[in-house]
Design an enzyme around this catalytic site. Structure first.
Site, PDB file in Angstrom:
ATOM      1  N   GLU A  67       0.851  -1.203  -0.128  1.00  9.02           N
ATOM      2  CA  GLU A  67       0.011   0.080  -0.052  1.00  9.02           C
ATOM      3  C   GLU A  67       1.021   1.410   0.149  1.00  9.02           C
ATOM      4  O   GLU A  67       0.629   2.239  -0.839  1.00  9.02           O
ATOM      5  CB  GLU A  67      -1.002   0.077   1.134  1.00  9.02           C
ATOM      6  CG  GLU A  67      -1.788   1.310   1.170  1.00  9.02           C
ATOM      7  CD  GLU A  67      -2.938   1.409   2.265  1.00  9.02           C
ATOM      8  OE1 GLU A  67      -2.765   0.619   3.171  1.00  9.02           O
ATOM      9  OE2 GLU A  67      -3.641   2.307   2.079  1.00  9.02           O
ATOM     10  N   ASP A  84      -0.809  -5.012   3.208  1.00  4.90           N
ATOM     11  CA  ASP A  84      -1.212  -3.657   3.851  1.00  4.90           C
ATOM     12  C   ASP A  84      -0.645  -3.773   5.334  1.00  4.90           C
ATOM     13  O   ASP A  84      -1.086  -4.707   6.243  1.00  4.90           O
ATOM     14  CB  ASP A  84      -2.868  -3.688   3.903  1.00  4.90           C
ATOM     15  CG  ASP A  84      -3.405  -2.510   4.528  1.00  4.90           C
ATOM     16  OD1 ASP A  84      -2.616  -1.778   4.984  1.00  4.90           O
ATOM     17  OD2 ASP A  84      -4.683  -2.358   4.113  1.00  4.90           O
ATOM     18  N   ILE A  86      -0.977  -1.715   7.870  1.00  2.00           N
ATOM     19  CA  ILE A  86      -1.795  -1.415   9.050  1.00  2.00           C
ATOM     20  C   ILE A  86      -3.113  -1.373   8.279  1.00  2.00           C
ATOM     21  O   ILE A  86      -3.258  -0.194   7.608  1.00  2.00           O
ATOM     22  CB  ILE A  86      -1.661  -0.104   9.669  1.00  2.00           C
ATOM     23  CG1 ILE A  86      -0.347  -0.167  10.272  1.00  2.00           C
ATOM     24  CG2 ILE A  86      -2.744  -0.122  10.921  1.00  2.00           C
ATOM     25  CD1 ILE A  86       0.012   1.086  11.348  1.00  2.00           C
ATOM     26  N   ASP A  87      -3.992  -2.127   8.455  1.00  2.00           N
ATOM     27  CA  ASP A  87      -5.498  -2.261   7.673  1.00  2.00           C
ATOM     28  C   ASP A  87      -6.208  -1.484   8.880  1.00  2.00           C
ATOM     29  O   ASP A  87      -6.428  -2.394   9.942  1.00  2.00           O
ATOM     30  CB  ASP A  87      -5.931  -3.460   7.312  1.00  2.00           C
ATOM     31  CG  ASP A  87      -7.307  -3.147   6.545  1.00  2.00           C
ATOM     32  OD1 ASP A  87      -7.535  -2.039   6.060  1.00  2.00           O
ATOM     33  OD2 ASP A  87      -8.243  -4.154   6.713  1.00  2.00           O
ATOM     34  N   THR A  89      -5.847   2.206   9.725  1.00  2.00           N
ATOM     35  CA  THR A  89      -4.952   3.335  10.219  1.00  2.00           C
ATOM     36  C   THR A  89      -5.841   4.240  10.846  1.00  2.00           C
ATOM     37  O   THR A  89      -5.184   4.580  11.983  1.00  2.00           O
ATOM     38  CB  THR A  89      -4.450   4.104   8.897  1.00  2.00           C
ATOM     39  OG1 THR A  89      -3.648   2.817   8.153  1.00  2.00           O
ATOM     40  CG2 THR A  89      -3.473   5.034   9.272  1.00  2.00           C
ATOM     41  N   ASP A 212      -6.652  -4.383   0.686  1.00  2.00           N
ATOM     42  CA  ASP A 212      -7.302  -4.641   2.029  1.00  2.00           C
ATOM     43  C   ASP A 212      -7.879  -5.961   2.046  1.00  2.00           C
ATOM     44  O   ASP A 212      -8.500  -6.560   3.187  1.00  2.00           O
ATOM     45  CB  ASP A 212      -8.424  -3.747   1.623  1.00  2.00           C
ATOM     46  CG  ASP A 212      -8.178  -2.199   1.716  1.00  2.00           C
ATOM     47  OD1 ASP A 212      -7.339  -1.900   2.337  1.00  2.00           O
ATOM     48  OD2 ASP A 212      -8.747  -1.430   0.930  1.00  2.00           O
TER      49      ASP A 212
END
Ligand code: IPD
Ligand code: CA
Ligand code: CA
Length: 261
Positions: A67, A84, A86-87, A89, A212
């Site tokens: 990402e 990802d 940190i999915d 954030t 995601d």
């Protein structure tokens, strides 16, 4: 465990260490806005670097779609990691403990390995194609509920690109009328894992990105669930419009959504 999944788990844990250390000092975390309602922090970037290091050390020739740093070597390898760091954030920098590290590995375009790690609950979701889905090494299955009026449905609001908002709100209104409730928890990867382990019965959201949903979708499928786009077709990874659930719930959910398209 498949050796490539092992590497994914190692990378996810490494990233989670970076994230959880930073979560102790959220006041000092620098936040930038990418677009309206789309943020990145220095912790997203540091966690992604930690993941890339682990993957590159093990598989220096594999392609990567991440990402924050984008595409690396796409088309030059049959293998592609989709990351990802940190999915969730927005949850992370608010100190709202609903976020995860999400890592998938595709081979010739088909997702084969997946890990979604929620460091706050210490929930490690994993799947290998054809082998099943697991939560902390225990096999998971989608829920057995069949009547939609007993079902809990996870969703995400289309807050970045709001062009779908009216359509979405009409769908949500109908879902609220015909189910036991809806949840907007703010991390699509975990929404999918919650479908996989039966904490919710279904999920729908528009306009997500491959990072995601790549890992969470394999986890749903390996838990006996189905993942489609809003028309009940494939192509959800490209369009980012996604519906997931057990076969029975998915069919009923698609019917509701179709009425508003
Ligand atoms: C977001 C989360 C959220 C979804 C957003 C995504 P991010 O990811 O998955 O649940 O509704 O559309 O962008 O930006 O926190 O990685
Ligand atoms: Ca995300
Ligand atoms: Ca993210």
């Amino acid at each position: 465990m498949h050796p490539m999944l092992n590497v994914a788990v190692k990378a996810a844990r490494r990233a989670a260490n970076v994230i959880q250390r930073a979560s102790l000092n959220l006041d000092t975390v620098r936040i930038e806005k990418k677009r309206h309602n789309d943020f990145v922090t220095e912790v997203d970037q540091a966690a992604e670097q930690a993941i890339l290091e682990v993957i590159r050390e093990a598989y220096p020739k594999h392609a990567i779609l991440a990402e924050e740093s984008g595409a690396h070597g796409i088309g030059q390898s049959e293998y592609e990691w989709i990351i990802d760091p940190i999915d969730g954030t927005t949850n992370f920098f608010h100190g709202h403990p609903q976020y995860a590290v999400s890592i998938a590995l595709a081979h010739k375009g088909q997702i084969q390995q997946a890990v979604v790690y929620d460091p706050n609950r210490n929930d490690l979701f994993t799947a290998s194609r054809g082998v099943g889905a697991f939560l902390n090494d225990r096999r998971i299955r989608v829920s057995k509920r069949t009547s939609l009026n007993e079902c809990l449905i996870a969703t995400g609001f289309p807050v970045v690109d709001q062009s779908m908002m009216d359509t979405y709100l009409a769908m949500l209104k109908d879902v609220l009328a015909k189910t036991a409730g809806a949840r907007r928890e703010g991390a699509a990867s975990l929404d999918l894992c919650n479908v996989a382990c039966g904490r919710v019965d279904g999920f729908f959201e528009f306009n997500l990105k491959p990072w995601d949903i790549a890992a969470g979708s394999l986890i749903v499928q390996e838990a006996g669930g189905i993942v489609t786009d809003m028309d009940g077709e494939d192509g959800w990874l490209e369009s980012g419009d996604i519906v997931a659930g057990s076969p029975k719930v998915l069919a009923q959910l698609l019917q509701i959504l179709a009425a508003h398209r």
